[in-house]
Design a protein around this motif. Structure first.
Motif, short mmCIF file in Angstrom:
data_model
loop_
_atom_site.label_atom_id
_atom_site.label_comp_id
_atom_site.label_asym_id
_atom_site.label_seq_id
_atom_site.Cartn_x
_atom_site.Cartn_y
_atom_site.Cartn_z
N VAL A 179 50.11 26.35 44.73
CA VAL A 179 49.26 25.66 43.76
C VAL A 179 48.02 25.08 44.43
O VAL A 179 46.89 25.21 43.92
CB VAL A 179 50.06 24.54 43.05
CG1 VAL A 179 49.14 23.68 42.21
CG2 VAL A 179 51.15 25.14 42.18
N ASN A 299 44.04 28.06 37.19
CA ASN A 299 45.01 27.06 36.74
C ASN A 299 46.20 27.71 36.04
O ASN A 299 47.36 27.34 36.28
CB ASN A 299 44.34 26.05 35.81
CG ASN A 299 43.32 25.20 36.53
OD1 ASN A 299 43.29 25.18 37.76
ND2 ASN A 299 42.49 24.49 35.79
N SER A 300 45.94 28.66 35.16
CA SER A 300 47.02 29.34 34.44
C SER A 300 47.89 30.14 35.39
O SER A 300 49.12 30.15 35.27
CB SER A 300 46.44 30.26 33.36
OG SER A 300 45.70 29.53 32.41
N ALA A 302 48.34 29.56 38.61
CA ALA A 302 49.11 28.60 39.40
C ALA A 302 50.30 28.08 38.61
O ALA A 302 51.41 27.91 39.14
CB ALA A 302 48.22 27.45 39.85
N ALA A 303 50.10 27.81 37.32
CA ALA A 303 51.18 27.30 36.48
C ALA A 303 52.29 28.34 36.33
O ALA A 303 53.49 28.01 36.42
CB ALA A 303 50.64 26.90 35.11
N LEU A 304 51.93 29.60 36.10
CA LEU A 304 52.93 30.66 35.95
C LEU A 304 53.74 30.84 37.22
O LEU A 304 54.98 30.92 37.18
CB LEU A 304 52.23 31.98 35.57
CG LEU A 304 51.69 32.09 34.15
CD1 LEU A 304 50.88 33.36 33.99
CD2 LEU A 304 52.84 32.07 33.13
N SER A 306 54.14 28.69 39.56
CA SER A 306 54.93 27.49 39.80
C SER A 306 56.23 27.52 39.01
O SER A 306 57.28 27.11 39.51
CB SER A 306 54.12 26.24 39.42
OG SER A 306 52.99 26.11 40.24
N LEU A 307 56.18 28.02 37.78
CA LEU A 307 57.40 28.15 36.99
C LEU A 307 58.37 29.11 37.65
O LEU A 307 59.59 28.87 37.70
CB LEU A 307 57.06 28.64 35.58
CG LEU A 307 56.51 27.59 34.61
CD1 LEU A 307 56.02 28.26 33.33
CD2 LEU A 307 57.59 26.56 34.28
N TYR A 364 50.90 34.56 27.57
CA TYR A 364 51.14 33.52 28.57
C TYR A 364 52.55 32.93 28.46
O TYR A 364 53.28 32.83 29.47
CB TYR A 364 50.10 32.41 28.42
CG TYR A 364 50.30 31.26 29.37
CD1 TYR A 364 49.78 31.29 30.66
CD2 TYR A 364 51.01 30.12 28.98
CE1 TYR A 364 49.96 30.24 31.55
CE2 TYR A 364 51.20 29.06 29.84
CZ TYR A 364 50.68 29.12 31.12
OH TYR A 364 50.89 28.07 31.99
N TYR A 365 52.97 32.52 27.27
CA TYR A 365 54.25 31.84 27.12
C TYR A 365 55.42 32.79 27.35
O TYR A 365 56.47 32.38 27.87
CB TYR A 365 54.34 31.16 25.76
CG TYR A 365 53.38 30.00 25.62
CD1 TYR A 365 53.62 28.81 26.30
CD2 TYR A 365 52.23 30.11 24.85
CE1 TYR A 365 52.73 27.74 26.21
CE2 TYR A 365 51.33 29.05 24.75
CZ TYR A 365 51.59 27.88 25.44
OH TYR A 365 50.71 26.83 25.36
N ALA A 368 55.71 33.00 30.99
CA ALA A 368 56.24 31.75 31.54
C ALA A 368 57.76 31.69 31.44
O ALA A 368 58.45 31.40 32.43
CB ALA A 368 55.61 30.56 30.82
#
Length: 493
Positions: A179, A299-300, A302-304, A306-307, A364-365, A368
């Motif tokens: 991240v 950012n998106s 990194a979030a994916l 990270s999950l 995206y979701y 995720a």
């Protein structure tokens, strides 16, 4: 949970009855809130190791632009580091014979910190490649020593939880490193590209942890000896770390340990599955680049990721806990069943992630949820089976060597996965680095990269599941042989 379970720390000068050696120096590990300071720092070292591993893959896109490198070139960087790491891993076993593990861990940490900073300062692609090789050398020293440290710190019945805990906190470090690098990559600091600053920052933190490990960590062999889950204080004289001895005696002892390790059939089988089972994980270094090619911003992405990392972190601990429970119900097969389940789950998840989900930012979701569940189920093998089983099939003094040789074989062969993904994407599926928009990515190139990823993930996961099967025949015998060898050594002293 369970950080203190399996420990019996005693000051060697505090008792005079048999079992406590007055002649040995007092070695009491400090505790913070009831938890061993040594274990805390070892877990911090694991955090920094995983953060360092995730650093370069998180900025592949920026490195590609800075050095005009395609996927195959980036794959070669991962190959160089992993190959050197694999080939140099036996050195960890040799060093641990002659020096205590905190010293070895600090040496490796300083080595990888130096190389990480140098990558951030490199101006030529060849320089990056050279310092990635040095980085692999540092990791080769650290990882086997860290694994054997954990194996010696927990009893058989909770060793899966021990490996799971260090994997959990290490994964948190991987999340942080990934991240941090991904978020910094799109910025500039003092007119320096953010990805370069991320490397220098990570190197500074790694150096600090290495220094703390050198100062405060106490090797478990200086406090207590665990021989298959039982305290044997009479074994301690044999396990106290010695000062430097002659080179000939070190290499003779190392050669003896090497021969003993490679003859163990459980070791051979786990290494065989690991060679193919580590291929998908090496290929996954392209996930960041793949999501950015689809069109996700930093950012998106990194979030994916990270999950996915959170799922893997939780899954590694969950797998260790489940395997500990299964090993009590089915002592000779419980861990093997857990490993096969985890390897098998990689097949449907790889297919769904890379083939079924529409490759667009509107998914995206779906990405995720899939990544989180995938991480929870495919990350069990090392903590549920490999790490704990290795500790049970060789005598205590050979533990670092068996982890070192496992890293040597797996690291050397799995290092080919990253360049293969790049080659397949470019040569077979038509990836063209020149067609990529620096901002919007490229749907066509994202699809080509996903095809290469799928090839290097689904098939190896299936083979990994299959290759665990012979352990049902050999694990019990090898574990009994190791116990008998430990008993004979004790009788001879």
């Amino acid at each position: 949970m369970g950080l203190k379970r399996g420990f019996t720390y005693q000051s060697t000068s505090s008792r005079s009855k048999p079992g406590f050696f007055k002649s040995l120096p007092a070695m009491r590990t400090r505790k913070i809130f009831g938890i061993s300071l040594s274990l805390i720092l070892i877990n911090f070292a694991a955090i920094m190791e995983r953060a360092d591993e995730n650093l370069l893959p998180s900025v592949y896109k920026e490195v590609s632009e800075a050095f005009n490198a395609g996927p195959s070139d980036l794959g070669y960087l991962t190959f160089i580091r992993n190959f050197v790491q694999g080939m140099a891993s036996p050195l960890a076993g040799v060093l641990v014979i002659n020096y205590d593990r905190p010293t070895v861990l600090a040496m490796g940490t300083f080595c990888w910190a130096l190389s990480t900073a140098a990558v951030g300062a490199s101006r030529l692609f060849a320089q990056v490649a050279f310092w990635r090789a040095v980085n692999g050398f540092g990791l080769a020293i650290v990882i086997p020593a860290l694994q054997s440290f954990i194996a010696d710190s927990y009893k058989d019945g909770v060793r899966g939880a021990g490996f799971g805990m260090v994997s959990l906190v290490g994964s948190l470090g991987g999340i942080g490193g990934g991240v941090l690098a991904t978020l910094m990559a799109g910025e500039q600091y003092w007119n320096v590209p953010g990805w370069r600053c991320a490397f220098i920052l990570m190197a500074s933190l790694s150096s600090l942890i290495g220094f703390l490990v050198l100062l405060f960590v106490v090797d478990p062999r200086k406090t207590v000896n665990f021989t298959h889950g039982t305290d044997h204080s009479s074994d301690r004289e044999d396990l106290i770390i010695k000062g430097p001895t002659s080179a000939a005696s070190v290499w003779l002892e190392s050669w003896t340990a090497m021969k003993a390790v490679v003859k163990v059939q459980t070791f051979q089988i786990i290494v065989l599955q690991g060679i193919v089972g580590s291929l998908p994980w090496t290929a996954m270094v392209f996930f960041t680049m793949w999501f950015e090619l689809i069109g996700f911003d930093h950012n998106s992405t990194a979030a994916l990721l990270s999950l996915f990392a959170v799922g893997c972190a939780m899954g590694s601990l969950l797998g260790g806990l489940i395997a500990d429970r299964m090993s009590r119900i089915y002592p000779h097969s419980g861990r093997i069943m857990c490993a096969q389940f985890s390897a098998f789950m990689g097949i449907p998840f790889s297919w769904f992630l890379l083939k079924v989900i529409p490759q667009s930012v509107s998914s995206y979701y779906t990405f995720a949820v899939t990544l989180l569940l995938m991480g929870l189920t495919i990350s069990w093998n090392a903590t549920a089976a490999n790490g704990p089983m290795f500790a049970e099939v060789v005598p205590v003094k050979h533990r670092t060597m068996i982890y070192a040789f496992d890293r040597a074989f797996e690291g050397s062969f799995s290092s080919f996965a990253a360049p293969l993904v790049g080659i397949l994407s470019e040569k077979m599926f038509g990836y063209d680095a020149k067609s990529v928009d620096p901002i919007k990515g490229s749907t066509r190139e994202a699809f080509a990269l996903s095809q290469g990823l799928l090839t290097m993930m689904a098939v190896p996961f299936g083979l990994c599941c299959l290759f665990y099967t012979p352990l049902y025949l050999f694990f019990r015998k090898d574990r009994e042989n190791a116990r008998m060898a430990s008993v004979k050594e004790e009788e001879m002293r």
